[in-house]
Design an enzyme around this catalytic site. Structure first.
Site, PDB file in Angstrom:
ATOM      1  N   ARG A  68     -37.481 134.213  31.557  1.00 53.04           N
ATOM      2  CA  ARG A  68     -37.133 134.209  30.611  1.00 53.04           C
ATOM      3  C   ARG A  68     -35.717 135.411  30.591  1.00 53.04           C
ATOM      4  O   ARG A  68     -35.780 136.198  31.385  1.00 53.04           O
ATOM      5  CB  ARG A  68     -38.267 134.798  29.226  1.00 53.04           C
ATOM      6  N   GLY A  69     -34.895 135.106  29.351  1.00 49.70           N
ATOM      7  CA  GLY A  69     -34.082 136.193  29.622  1.00 49.70           C
ATOM      8  C   GLY A  69     -34.535 137.771  29.985  1.00 49.70           C
ATOM      9  O   GLY A  69     -35.284 137.771  29.182  1.00 49.70           O
ATOM     10  N   SER A 163     -41.102 140.640  20.676  1.00 52.37           N
ATOM     11  CA  SER A 163     -42.812 141.362  20.694  1.00 52.37           C
ATOM     12  C   SER A 163     -42.407 142.798  19.625  1.00 52.37           C
ATOM     13  O   SER A 163     -41.279 143.225  19.825  1.00 52.37           O
ATOM     14  CB  SER A 163     -43.033 141.593  22.280  1.00 52.37           C
ATOM     15  N   CYS A 179     -36.592 146.983  29.795  1.00 54.65           N
ATOM     16  CA  CYS A 179     -35.238 146.780  29.642  1.00 54.65           C
ATOM     17  C   CYS A 179     -34.225 147.373  30.925  1.00 54.65           C
ATOM     18  O   CYS A 179     -33.312 147.849  30.050  1.00 54.65           O
ATOM     19  CB  CYS A 179     -34.956 146.168  28.211  1.00 54.65           C
TER      20      CYS A 179
END
Length: 216
Positions: A68-69, A163, A179
């Site tokens: 995913r990104g 999430s 992140c």
């Protein structure tokens, strides 16, 4: 559209296999769109922009390549994951708009608990100001991340999703740089002082979904 809610902990590979099959079926016109609400056992996932130096404790929990990104994130008990399998062929084929809708959906769900979620330029996810914490080194108000967003598209059908930290073990986030962001922290609804359960969050997500995403 189907809402699928799974109790207990769902194996990550099983979840990906389900999404892969469902996305293919949606793209072929053989299945309805689906939002799947679940919990995972403790694990880290690496998005397509993940940097290995951000995995600071690689032996702590299983690590999965998510495709995913985004960068590294944590999933685990007490965190509500919402996997979103929607057909953008019917929803405008506008990726930026879709990501904005996901952000707005999380913010609307948090507002059900009087939590003011915000978006920050250059920082993926949804954030809350922590006026109860000291200012940052730059003299700015402290902010913590309460929800993550990571998306993938195939034939204009989405999967992965969002999430929301309801009551996870926040120390588990210490094995990664979430992140890729070092100057801000991570929080949860319970950490913010709210006696919220996963069921409460499910109700909020279902209630606010139709406010953000026009039914097809």
């Amino acid at each position: 559209m189907e809402w699928k809610i799974t109790d207990g902990l769902t194996d990550y590979n099983d979840a990906v296999a389900f999404m892969e099959a469902r996305v293919a079926a949606i793209a072929a016109g053989e299945a309805d769109e689906c939002v799947w609400l679940l919990e995972h056992p403790p694990l880290y996932t690496a998005g397509t922009s993940a940097r290995i130096e951000d995995l600071t404790d690689p032996d702590r929990f299983p690590v999965y390549e998510a495709k995913r990104g985004g960068e590294y994130t944590y999933h685990g008990p007490g965190q509500r994951v919402a996997y979103v399998m929607l057909d953008l062929n019917k929803r405008g084929k506008d990726v930026r708009r879709f990501v904005k809708q996901l952000e707005e959906w999380v913010i609307a769900a948090l507002a059900e608990f009087n939590v003011h979620g915000e978006i920050r330029a250059g920082r993926v996810g949804v954030w809350v100001r922590r006026d109860d914490k000291p200012l940052t080194a730059l003299g700015q108000p402290a902010e913590d991340k309460v929800a993550a967003i990571g998306l993938r598209l195939r034939k204009w059908v989405s999967f992965h999703g969002i999430s929301i930290n309801v009551e996870p073990d926040l120390e588990h986030f210490s094995g990664i740089v979430p992140c890729g962001i070092t100057e801000h922290g991570v929080t949860s609804l319970v950490d913010l002082g709210l006696p919220v359960t996963l069921v409460d969050v499910d109700t909020a997500l279902q209630k606010t979904f139709s406010e953000i995403f026009a039914s097809e």
